[in-house]
Design an enzyme around this catalytic site. Sequence first.
Site, PDB file in Angstrom:
ATOM      1  N   ASP A   6       0.864  -1.179   0.000  1.00  0.00           N
ATOM      2  CA  ASP A   6       0.000   0.000   0.000  1.00  0.00           C
ATOM      3  C   ASP A   6       0.908   1.239   0.000  1.00  0.00           C
ATOM      4  O   ASP A   6       2.093   1.152   0.366  1.00  0.00           O
ATOM      5  CB  ASP A   6      -0.870  -0.051   1.263  1.00  0.00           C
ATOM      6  CG  ASP A   6      -1.638   1.220   1.476  1.00  0.00           C
ATOM      7  OD1 ASP A   6      -2.257   1.710   0.511  1.00  0.00           O
ATOM      8  OD2 ASP A   6      -1.621   1.755   2.615  1.00  0.00           O
ATOM      9  N   ASP A   8      -0.288   5.190   0.778  1.00  0.00           N
ATOM     10  CA  ASP A   8      -0.574   6.173   1.843  1.00  0.00           C
ATOM     11  C   ASP A   8      -0.584   5.514   3.219  1.00  0.00           C
ATOM     12  O   ASP A   8      -1.300   4.540   3.452  1.00  0.00           O
ATOM     13  CB  ASP A   8      -1.945   6.823   1.612  1.00  0.00           C
ATOM     14  CG  ASP A   8      -1.937   7.750   0.409  1.00  0.00           C
ATOM     15  OD1 ASP A   8      -0.862   8.017  -0.128  1.00  0.00           O
ATOM     16  OD2 ASP A   8      -3.036   8.203   0.008  1.00  0.00           O
TER      17      ASP A   8
HETATM   18  C1  2M8 Z   1      -7.564   8.639  -1.113  1.00  0.00           C
HETATM   19  O1  2M8 Z   1      -7.032   7.459  -0.590  1.00  0.00           O
HETATM   20  C2  2M8 Z   1      -6.639   7.367   0.755  1.00  0.00           C
HETATM   21  C3  2M8 Z   1      -5.875   6.049   0.897  1.00  0.00           C
HETATM   22  O2  2M8 Z   1      -6.035   5.325   2.005  1.00  0.00           O
HETATM   23  C4  2M8 Z   1      -7.809   7.473   1.717  1.00  0.00           C
HETATM   24  O3  2M8 Z   1      -8.839   6.846   1.549  1.00  0.00           O
HETATM   25  O4  2M8 Z   1      -7.643   8.228   2.677  1.00  0.00           O
HETATM   26  C5  2M8 Z   1      -7.462   8.411  -2.607  1.00  0.00           C
HETATM   27  O5  2M8 Z   1      -8.550   8.881  -3.212  1.00  0.00           O
HETATM   28  C6  2M8 Z   1      -6.177   8.917  -3.262  1.00  0.00           C
HETATM   29  O6  2M8 Z   1      -6.398   9.116  -4.650  1.00  0.00           O
HETATM   30  C7  2M8 Z   1      -5.618  10.152  -2.627  1.00  0.00           C
HETATM   31  O7  2M8 Z   1      -4.287  10.340  -3.045  1.00  0.00           O
HETATM   32  C8  2M8 Z   1      -5.631  10.035  -1.106  1.00  0.00           C
HETATM   33  C9  2M8 Z   1      -5.090  11.285  -0.451  1.00  0.00           C
HETATM   34  O8  2M8 Z   1      -5.031  11.158   0.940  1.00  0.00           O
HETATM   35  O9  2M8 Z   1      -6.952   9.808  -0.658  1.00  0.00           O
END
Ligand code: 2M8
Length: 268
Positions: A6, A8
């Site tokens: 993963d 983030d």
């Molecule tokens: C979104 O994804 C993160 C991943 O865990 C989330 O749900 O908080 C996505 O939409 C991604 O495209 C974006 O970069 C990210 C930013 O925090 O949020």
Amino acid sequence: LFIFTDLDGTLLNQNDYRYDDALPILEILKNKNIPVIPVTSKTKAEVESLCAEIGLNDPFITENGSGIFIPKDDFRFDTTQALTTESYNYISLGFEYHNARCILWEISQKLKTDLVGFGDLSPEDIVNLTGLSLNEAILAKTRNFTEPFLTPKHINPSLLQNIAQEYQATIVVGDRFSHLISAKAGKGNAVKWLLNNYHNLEEKITTIGLGNSPNDISLLESVDIPIIIPNPDGVHKGLKNKNWQVAPHSGSKGWSQVITEIILSHKI
Ligand code: 2M8
């Protein structure tokens, strides 16, 4: 050895999205030809930009298992079923973005509640919600398959899930958002697709998976060695009941420590 990771909150720090602590071990993995395959909620546009920055050249899985992108010069996987773009052979397990938006709208009608998706937000709104830069927020809005939305506080998650099922959709929970994805997608299904279509099936490959959020559970269930990266405030509550190894630190520092230990101690 294959590493499925993963991004983030896992390879990237949750708050500042930095990955500096992992650069030395990523270099070692590259020299050892060990693939590092991102498996993320992020879009193709975001992952391409990041891979170029970090120097990752392996296949990658986008939008919670909806898109599997294999560089055209990578012949390790069977891509006879794949579609093509300029640089990749790719498999879609997902909806078209427009359909994901429509389904989210239908669900919000049924629940009589506004569900606010990325398509309803401006890049500036996304900057404020996530801490991404403006350019990164624009790339995050460039979606192909799934719609991230603000998790509604007063709606029972299983009610939301049951309604999504009526549309062959499912809801997964990431770091900050919920995501409407096709029931055929999911990180685990995409990882299984890559492993099943790896040409050298006789060779037993060991798989490592790393993740920090509930949407990583299917990824972690699909690998030999699942590793939880804790968040800065501890292991996500959705992963606490899992009996998996937990890295000693959050983000890229934790990622780097567990992978370095596995590689340099010749555990594998
Ligand atoms: C979104 O994804 C993160 C991943 O865990 C989330 O749900 O908080 C996505 O939409 C991604 O495209 C974006 O970069 C990210 C930013 O925090 O949020």
